[in-house]
Design an enzyme around this catalytic site. Structure first.
Site, PDB file in Angstrom:
ATOM      1  N   SER A 193       0.830  -1.200   0.000  1.00  0.00           N
ATOM      2  CA  SER A 193       0.000   0.000   0.000  1.00  0.00           C
ATOM      3  C   SER A 193       0.871   1.260   0.000  1.00  0.00           C
ATOM      4  CB  SER A 193      -0.966  -0.041   1.181  1.00  0.00           C
ATOM      5  OG  SER A 193      -1.964   0.935   1.044  1.00  0.00           O
ATOM      6  N   ASP A 347      -9.311  -3.731  -6.367  1.00  0.00           N
ATOM      7  CA  ASP A 347      -8.555  -2.735  -5.607  1.00  0.00           C
ATOM      8  C   ASP A 347      -8.505  -1.440  -6.415  1.00  0.00           C
ATOM      9  OD1 ASP A 347      -6.747  -1.271  -4.088  1.00  0.00           O
ATOM     10  OD2 ASP A 347      -5.035  -2.569  -4.510  1.00  0.00           O
ATOM     11  N   HIS A 377      -7.691  -4.915  -1.623  1.00  0.00           N
ATOM     12  CA  HIS A 377      -6.696  -4.117  -0.916  1.00  0.00           C
ATOM     13  C   HIS A 377      -6.706  -4.456   0.580  1.00  0.00           C
ATOM     14  CE1 HIS A 377      -3.880  -0.730  -1.005  1.00  0.00           C
ATOM     15  NE2 HIS A 377      -4.223  -0.578   0.262  1.00  0.00           N
TER      16      HIS A 377
END
Length: 407
Positions: A193, A347, A377
């Site tokens: 991320s 995502d 995600h």
């Protein structure tokens, strides 16, 4: 006298209950759980709990007790971590930066591989403790010395603190590899991320540093690589998919970059981007670079929207390469180490990975790409959270460990 205390007690009990009811309504009214996601009931439950924690944090913030990010940190600090006798785990500080070192106990006939790890969390979530078990597994499974960087974040620290902490911790570690028994020719930088985004940025900044060992590989797991074009296909298709919704991402972005929320629409539509700037960067950021199989039928929105000069003057730091590593010049990109990229179909950041993959390949950088069709995600962090793990969690961990072991 009993009456007021009963009222107070009832109020205190009703706040958590009301927050959970709100979280459940928020999830079922807004969340989109695609059919490709496996174990949807489990995902819905976890997302409700996630929204519940955020709701409680927001309530506490409005009451003036503490900020929502600080409440999230309190929850992270309450987590129990597993101690593994096969590892020596040491908490250190590189200056003001907290780090955690994971070293296998077993003797090694030669210096080990090194991993520098940046955790995810959108500058609000994530901590050394939350990622402790993941880092332990990664260190043991790959027989590597792993440095987990506990960079400083919200509410006390804003842009560019995370970048500077990740960079400075990496430099400190790279200068002391012999102390930690690490082979200087096998150092990998890894992150997920926002951490994955800083993997890209730190790798870029370290290019050409003759005083430091060259990074062997960069591992980016559903990274944040640009915050300019928020109308890419994945942003449209997955804007309400747990756990990183478009609303949450923009909220965290605005807080970390200190952008007033009145510019929400201008940032979302790209109205803050001057035409000459978009002309320069569209070759890297345009949705035209996304393969057709990732696009759904329909008319894409006009991007960028008509230019808003006031929005540009207030938010132009979004266009800095330190915020969007995808903007790095070709000369630097061409010198980057080989990359392992992980993307998840469900995502909003999927297309960031696809754009970076193209940029690297266009400049001749070797790329290994792993795409998870049933991934979402945040799935990486659940890999060891039984019974809350997902098949995609294990897929990502297995792919990452296999790649790093091949270095």
């Amino acid at each position: 006298m009993v009456g007021p205390w009963l009222v107070l007690l009832a109020t205190l009990c009703s706040v958590p209950l009301g927050a959970f009811v709100w979280a459940a309504f928020e999830h079922f009214l807004t969340a989109d759980v695609p059919s490709t996601l496996r174990q949807p009931a489990k995902l819905r439950l976890l997302h409700c709990v996630f929204l519940y924690c955020i709701a409680l944090g927001n309530i506490i913030e409005k009451l003036g007790i503490c900020s929502m990010p600080r409440f999230i940190q309190f929850l992270h600090d309450s987590l129990r971590i597993k101690k593994d006798p096969r590892l020596v785990v040491t908490n250190l500080h590189f200056g003001t930066i907290p780090v955690r070192l994971f070293q296998p106990v077993a003797a090694s006939p030669s210096p080990r591989r090194g991993i520098i790890f940046f955790h995810g969390g959108a500058a609000v979530f994530g901590s050394l403790d939350l990622y402790h078990n993941l880092c332990s597994f990664l260190s043991l499974e790959t027989d590597s010395v792993l440095l987990s960087v506990g960079y400083r974040k919200l509410p006390d620290h804003h842009n560019p603190v995370i970048f500077r902490d990740c960079l400075n911790a990496s430099i400190h570690f790279l200068k002391a590899l012999e102390t930690y028994g690490v082979d200087p020719s096998r150092v990998v930088i890894c992150g997920d991320s926002i951490g994955g985004g800083y993997v890209a940025l730190v790798s870029q900044v370290l290019v050409g540093r003759s005083d430091l060992p060259r990074i062997r590989a960069q591992v980016l797991i559903y990274p944040v690589l640009q915050v300019i074009n928020l109308q890419l296909p994945s942003y449209q298709q997955n804007q309400n998919v747990p756990f990183l919704t478009r609303k949450l991402m923009l909220t965290c972005l605005f807080r970390y970059l200190l952008i007033d929320f009145s510019w929400w629409d201008a940032i979302s539509s790209g109205a803050f981007i001057p035409q000459e700037v978009w002309k320069k960067y569209s070759k890297w950021l345009s949705g035209d670079n996304i393969p057709k199989r990732f696009k759904r039928p329909g008319c894409p929105p006009v991007f960028p929207a008509p230019f808003n000069e006031a929005a540009y003057l207030e938010t132009k730091h979004i266009l800095d390469v330190e915020t969007s590593p995808l903007l790095r010049d070709d000369e630097t990109v061409a010198q980057l180490p080989e990359a392992f990229l992980v993307s998840c179909e469900n995502d909003i950041l999927r297309d960031d990975t696809l754009l970076y993959k193209k940029r690297l390949e266009d400049q001749g950088v070797p790329v290994t790409w792993y795409h998870v069709e049933d991934g979402f995600h945040g799935s990486f962090i659940f890999f060891d959270k039984q019974p809350f793990s997902f098949p995609s969690s294990l897929k990502i961990m297995n792919a990452v460990t296999s790649y790093i072991k091949s270095i």
